[in-house]
Design a protein around this motif. Structure first.
Motif, PDB file in Angstrom:
ATOM      1  N   CYS A   9       0.855  -1.180   0.000  1.00  0.00           N
ATOM      2  CA  CYS A   9       0.000   0.000   0.000  1.00  0.00           C
ATOM      3  C   CYS A   9       0.895   1.236   0.000  1.00  0.00           C
ATOM      4  O   CYS A   9       2.046   1.174   0.416  1.00  0.00           O
ATOM      5  CB  CYS A   9      -0.845   0.079   1.276  1.00  0.00           C
ATOM      6  SG  CYS A   9      -2.046  -1.244   1.464  1.00  0.00           S
TER       7      CYS A   9
ATOM      8  N   VAL B  21      -3.288   4.039   4.819  1.00  0.00           N
ATOM      9  CA  VAL B  21      -2.735   3.078   3.861  1.00  0.00           C
ATOM     10  C   VAL B  21      -3.756   2.899   2.736  1.00  0.00           C
ATOM     11  O   VAL B  21      -4.944   2.730   2.994  1.00  0.00           O
ATOM     12  CB  VAL B  21      -2.367   1.736   4.525  1.00  0.00           C
ATOM     13  CG1 VAL B  21      -1.113   1.897   5.361  1.00  0.00           C
ATOM     14  CG2 VAL B  21      -3.486   1.177   5.388  1.00  0.00           C
ATOM     15  N   THR B  23      -4.624   1.329  -1.324  1.00  0.00           N
ATOM     16  CA  THR B  23      -4.269   0.413  -2.408  1.00  0.00           C
ATOM     17  C   THR B  23      -5.374   0.404  -3.443  1.00  0.00           C
ATOM     18  O   THR B  23      -6.537   0.667  -3.122  1.00  0.00           O
ATOM     19  CB  THR B  23      -4.007  -1.001  -1.838  1.00  0.00           C
ATOM     20  OG1 THR B  23      -3.619  -1.868  -2.901  1.00  0.00           O
ATOM     21  CG2 THR B  23      -5.249  -1.581  -1.175  1.00  0.00           C
ATOM     22  N   ASN B  51      -7.634  -6.540  -2.333  1.00  0.00           N
ATOM     23  CA  ASN B  51      -7.287  -5.250  -1.742  1.00  0.00           C
ATOM     24  C   ASN B  51      -7.210  -5.332  -0.217  1.00  0.00           C
ATOM     25  O   ASN B  51      -6.335  -4.721   0.397  1.00  0.00           O
ATOM     26  CB  ASN B  51      -8.295  -4.184  -2.192  1.00  0.00           C
ATOM     27  CG  ASN B  51      -8.060  -3.734  -3.625  1.00  0.00           C
ATOM     28  OD1 ASN B  51      -7.144  -2.978  -3.894  1.00  0.00           O
ATOM     29  ND2 ASN B  51      -8.868  -4.230  -4.548  1.00  0.00           N
ATOM     30  N   ASP B  54      -3.850  -6.536   0.691  1.00  0.00           N
ATOM     31  CA  ASP B  54      -2.782  -5.517   0.662  1.00  0.00           C
ATOM     32  C   ASP B  54      -2.762  -4.707   1.958  1.00  0.00           C
ATOM     33  O   ASP B  54      -1.692  -4.342   2.453  1.00  0.00           O
ATOM     34  CB  ASP B  54      -2.983  -4.567  -0.532  1.00  0.00           C
ATOM     35  CG  ASP B  54      -2.474  -5.162  -1.837  1.00  0.00           C
ATOM     36  OD1 ASP B  54      -1.469  -5.891  -1.813  1.00  0.00           O
ATOM     37  OD2 ASP B  54      -3.090  -4.876  -2.881  1.00  0.00           O
ATOM     38  N   ILE B  55      -3.937  -4.400   2.483  1.00  0.00           N
ATOM     39  CA  ILE B  55      -3.995  -3.671   3.766  1.00  0.00           C
ATOM     40  C   ILE B  55      -3.518  -4.590   4.896  1.00  0.00           C
ATOM     41  O   ILE B  55      -2.790  -4.153   5.800  1.00  0.00           O
ATOM     42  CB  ILE B  55      -5.438  -3.192   4.055  1.00  0.00           C
ATOM     43  CG1 ILE B  55      -5.965  -2.295   2.922  1.00  0.00           C
ATOM     44  CG2 ILE B  55      -5.529  -2.524   5.432  1.00  0.00           C
ATOM     45  CD1 ILE B  55      -5.774  -0.819   3.077  1.00  0.00           C
TER      46      ILE B  55
END
Lengths: 315, 315
Positions: A9, B21, B23, B51, B54-55
């Motif tokens: 991210c 953060v 993405t 997604n 990604d976090i």
């Protein structure tokens, strides 16, 4: 920014005391633009500009952008470079950093998704307009629709002088986002509602009325229309009023404010940014709904203009 | 959240003391999924899950999502509903609010862009791994690649028992994002680098080594591979090791930590979340690069496995 592209991210540090404003737009070839007249640089510019305009409409400062681009097989490196150079050049002009996104292959045409994040101390919303408020717009209206018509009908546009043709084409392909105007208006105080004109005056003012309540009376003889837009309408046998009220994609700001605030806002914005505000009507009590009226107060039907334009486009 | 869908931007209130953060992922039909086996609900789920992952890899708490969906003409309302029900159901499970995006017509197949915003007090990055660190992964590896192979080769997958077939298919179509595991690991302290396994162990560990410096030695006999994945490999004549090292889309977390921290992290994560951590190797001094070794320390070439699998997929 703590960490940009390259981790899972982006890691961002919001400014304390601000709210975050976020917008996203998916632009698709043959839906939102045509490659026949929009080059990679035009697509890059516009995909940024339409999102900048959403942040401008909140009175925010754009800060971070994520750009996802998908191109069809056979796209050259030069085309992709032209896209990013235009998009990131415009981002840079506004102090916006690229923090994420990627490039992939598209099974169809060009696809772009831009997500833009900004900050605002006191975001201006669509809700807040009150009966009696002045309705005003920045700049002028209908130039983007004029540009689209010129690009779609090059054979007819040849009747138009080159400077006017270039001006309206540029207004369609490379719209300016009114970021500094939006920030100035938010900081000045007195604006009761604001929106950017992406769908056209009728629809976008309609959004403000839906959120705020009340109706509106708009004076067609007060609508600011550039000479090049009028010249394009004359050359193409189109209706400049229909472009100004329904054309869309002008990315000017529409705002409402109390009548007592109007002179100060108009003068102040012109002094601070060089951009003209034009009063085009009033918010009125009653059910939501927009009336176009002429100087004598007679209602001007909006529909024939649209139909005329639509028929012109379908030829 | 101050204002969600319906204004020009979403207006969000970041939690003081956290970093943001962010993405974004663009998923395209026939590039990232095939409608032949991925239904609208699968697409909705996965576009959120990738997604969320990604976090998770930053140790963040996902909070706000913007979803742009474009569907081809002829898409039914039921299909669009199934997409949103799955996507927003998964968002809801993680406490994530939909704050923007829209639905439009696609000239080609299904297109989805998801932008996810979260918050983290101390984001875990790819950089930070040190020589001597333990390399560990959550859960097990290769199940998503097994699921993809089963979906692509139904005629061969019929040799596999139904429970195993369902398990690996689900792991490919409906991956779980390790959000609570990521948060626990970030809060526990001692993790030196973290990434989610989207591109496969070899590539993603490679990203950590690029950012952190150093090389890695991974014990192939320590790689956690589920029984259903092994059964799928046997039924399809494929290589489970190639799936586990190169398959991608498992969305497990890969982390590094000092050897002294390892027992506490593994025990603590299992107690807090029920998820197993498996130590699979060590970070070593020297140039970036990954060596797969067997129990005797002999190097296992990764390439034949990939080629075998690639040949299997191309049949």
């Amino acid at each position: 920014m703590a960490v940009g592209i390259g981790d899972d991210c982006a890691v961002l540090e919001p400014t304390p005391g601000t709210r975050l404003v976020v917008t996203t737009d998916l632009l698709l070839e043959d839906v939102h633009f045509r490659r026949r007249w929009a080059g990679p640089a035009d697509i890059g510019w516009k995909s940024l500009a339409v999102n900048l305009s959403d942040i401008a409409a909140m009175g925010g400062q754009p800060r971070w952008v994520l750009v996802a681009l998908a191109c069809p097989p056979g796209t050259t490196a030069a085309d992709a470079d032209a896209f990013y150079t235009a998009a990131l050049g415009l981002a840079d002009e506004h102090g916006v950093a690229l923090v994420g996104g990627d490039t992939s292959l598209s099974p169809a045409g060009w696809l772009v998704n831009v997500t833009l994040l900004g900050e605002a101390v006191t975001p201006l919303l669509r809700a807040g307009a009150r009966a009696g408020d002045v309705i005003a717009v920045t700049g002028d209206l209908g130039a983007s629709a004029a540009g689209l018509a010129v690009l779609e009908h090059p054979e007819m546009a040849s009747r138009l002088d080159a400077a006017a043709r270039d001006e309206v084409s540029r207004r369609h392909l490379r719209p300016a986002a009114r970021v500094k105007e939006g920030r100035w208006l938010a900081a000045a105080g007195g604006v009761t509602a604001m929106i950017d004109l992406s769908d056209g005056l009728t629809k976008d003012l309609g959004h403000v009325l839906e959120e705020s309540g009340g109706g509106a009376e708009v004076r067609v003889d007060h609508l600011p229309v550039a000479a090049a837009t009028r010249a394009a309408a004359a050359a193409l046998g189109a209706d400049a009023l229909a472009w100004a009220t329904g054309g869309g994609e002008d990315y000017e700001l529409l705002l409402t404010c109390a009548a007592t605030q109007w002179p100060g806002l108009a003068d102040g914005l012109a002094r601070a940014t060089g951009t003209r505000l034009t009063a085009i009507g009033r918010v009125v009590a009653g059910p939501p709904g927009l009336r176009l009226v002429d100087a004598a107060g007679a209602v001007v039907p909006a529909t024939p203009g649209f139909e005329h334009f639509a028929a012109g486009r379908a030829r």
